[in-house]
Design a protein around this motif. Sequence first.
Motif, PDB file in Angstrom:
ATOM      1  N   ARG A 102       0.396  -3.687  94.702  1.00  9.97           N
ATOM      2  CA  ARG A 102       1.704  -4.258  94.404  1.00  9.97           C
ATOM      3  C   ARG A 102       2.141  -5.197  95.531  1.00  9.97           C
ATOM      4  O   ARG A 102       2.701  -6.262  95.271  1.00  9.97           O
ATOM      5  CB  ARG A 102       2.753  -3.159  94.223  1.00  9.97           C
ATOM      6  N   TYR A 103       1.906  -4.793  96.765  1.00  7.61           N
ATOM      7  CA  TYR A 103       2.319  -5.629  97.890  1.00  7.61           C
ATOM      8  C   TYR A 103       1.703  -7.015  97.809  1.00  7.61           C
ATOM      9  O   TYR A 103       2.395  -8.025  97.989  1.00  7.61           O
ATOM     10  CB  TYR A 103       1.928  -4.979  99.217  1.00  7.61           C
ATOM     11  N   VAL A 104       0.416  -7.090  97.557  1.00  8.37           N
ATOM     12  CA  VAL A 104      -0.244  -8.384  97.593  1.00  8.37           C
ATOM     13  C   VAL A 104       0.275  -9.300  96.486  1.00  8.37           C
ATOM     14  O   VAL A 104       0.318 -10.520  96.651  1.00  8.37           O
ATOM     15  CB  VAL A 104      -1.783  -8.210  97.512  1.00  8.37           C
ATOM     16  N   VAL A 105       0.706  -8.728  95.367  1.00  5.55           N
ATOM     17  CA  VAL A 105       1.293  -9.534  94.295  1.00  5.55           C
ATOM     18  C   VAL A 105       2.725  -9.933  94.644  1.00  5.55           C
ATOM     19  O   VAL A 105       3.079 -11.122  94.648  1.00  5.55           O
ATOM     20  CB  VAL A 105       1.262  -8.767  92.957  1.00  5.55           C
ATOM     21  N   TYR A 110       6.959 -13.525  96.889  1.00  7.93           N
ATOM     22  CA  TYR A 110       8.115 -13.571  97.786  1.00  7.93           C
ATOM     23  C   TYR A 110       8.048 -14.737  98.764  1.00  7.93           C
ATOM     24  O   TYR A 110       9.056 -15.428  98.975  1.00  7.93           O
ATOM     25  CB  TYR A 110       8.243 -12.271  98.567  1.00  7.93           C
ATOM     26  N   VAL A 111       6.895 -14.971  99.387  1.00 11.41           N
ATOM     27  CA  VAL A 111       6.840 -16.033 100.399  1.00 11.41           C
ATOM     28  C   VAL A 111       7.092 -17.406  99.763  1.00 11.41           C
ATOM     29  O   VAL A 111       7.645 -18.301 100.409  1.00 11.41           O
ATOM     30  CB  VAL A 111       5.514 -16.015 101.189  1.00 11.41           C
ATOM     31  N   PHE A 194      14.395  -8.197  98.110  1.00  8.93           N
ATOM     32  CA  PHE A 194      13.701  -8.857  97.001  1.00  8.93           C
ATOM     33  C   PHE A 194      13.031  -7.817  96.100  1.00  8.93           C
ATOM     34  O   PHE A 194      13.180  -7.851  94.869  1.00  8.93           O
ATOM     35  CB  PHE A 194      12.671  -9.840  97.559  1.00  8.93           C
ATOM     36  N   CYS A 195      12.301  -6.878  96.688  1.00  7.64           N
ATOM     37  CA  CYS A 195      11.614  -5.845  95.906  1.00  7.64           C
ATOM     38  C   CYS A 195      12.617  -4.958  95.178  1.00  7.64           C
ATOM     39  O   CYS A 195      12.391  -4.558  94.027  1.00  7.64           O
ATOM     40  CB  CYS A 195      10.722  -5.004  96.812  1.00  7.64           C
ATOM     41  N   ARG A 205      14.239 -10.143  87.725  1.00  9.78           N
ATOM     42  CA  ARG A 205      12.795  -9.979  87.610  1.00  9.78           C
ATOM     43  C   ARG A 205      12.193 -10.973  86.625  1.00  9.78           C
ATOM     44  O   ARG A 205      11.063 -11.445  86.818  1.00  9.78           O
ATOM     45  CB  ARG A 205      12.478  -8.543  87.174  1.00  9.78           C
ATOM     46  N   ALA A 206      12.932 -11.311  85.587  1.00  7.88           N
ATOM     47  CA  ALA A 206      12.403 -12.211  84.559  1.00  7.88           C
ATOM     48  C   ALA A 206      12.000 -13.571  85.130  1.00  7.88           C
ATOM     49  O   ALA A 206      11.070 -14.205  84.634  1.00  7.88           O
ATOM     50  CB  ALA A 206      13.433 -12.390  83.447  1.00  7.88           C
TER      51      ALA A 206
END
Length: 280
Positions: A102-105, A110-111, A194-195, A205-206
């Motif tokens: 999940r983090y890598v996605v 996010y960046v 953000f998360c 989220r959409a």
Amino acid sequence: MLDVRQTVNMRPEIVIAIMSAAVSLVSGVVTAVAAYRTTVVAHRLQEKTHERTKSELAEELFRRYREPLLWSAQALQSRLYNGISQGFLARYLRCGNAEDERYVVDNTVYVLAEYLGWLELLRRDQRFLDVTAIRSTRDLFAIVGQTQHALATDGLDGPFRLFRGQQRAIGELMLKGTESTSGPTHEVLGYAAFCARLDENPSFRAWFDRLRSEVPAIESAGHEGNRRLIRLQDTLVELVHLLDPNDLRLPQKQKSQLRADNPERIPQALRAPRTRLNKW
């Protein structure tokens, strides 16, 4: 017109009155000329002061956004570089650890969103300024425009295409109100916030669902299928160089360009030389 004899025969008080009138006339002309010159000089000084003020405001805009733009551009270009050429996404997208996957996605999205958030703040602050007043802001907005074009154009293949309006919308979503010594202002969401919004706010989220679903495509598309993101990464590195020309904040080795590192694998269209912006 009076002749000399008439003048000689005039009574003294008349002669004095005529001479006084002449002196007054000459004095009035001199005063008018002096006033005109004073007005011209004052106007020129005002223009110079106005020009100096415009330059100072433009320089202040640059100073205010130099650090956040530098670090957000660096975070995005570094993720693209590692994801496309260093196997970062391949290593963690299917690693078997749900948290890492999940983090890598989410952090990859996010960046990008963080960078767009800082661009939105920059756009708001520059609306009433003459950003052409000094070279630093001219160059800054020129190269920022190139990054926006790389994301928006349909002339490049690859994930993460965002039209200009979508870029601005995401930038707006990434802002949160805060208080400062000068009053209410805005800043960009951190990764934790953000998360949390991804988890708690369906409408938020959409806006990111498509981008999140495209992260695996970055890893599988290789260089040929990532023309958009290679152009974006290349331009972001130019922005980083512009903001840190003497490598005082980031070492040169952290500013590698995909186009330069893999010339034999990059399409010719991406290897074509482009005009470099001035550094300052």
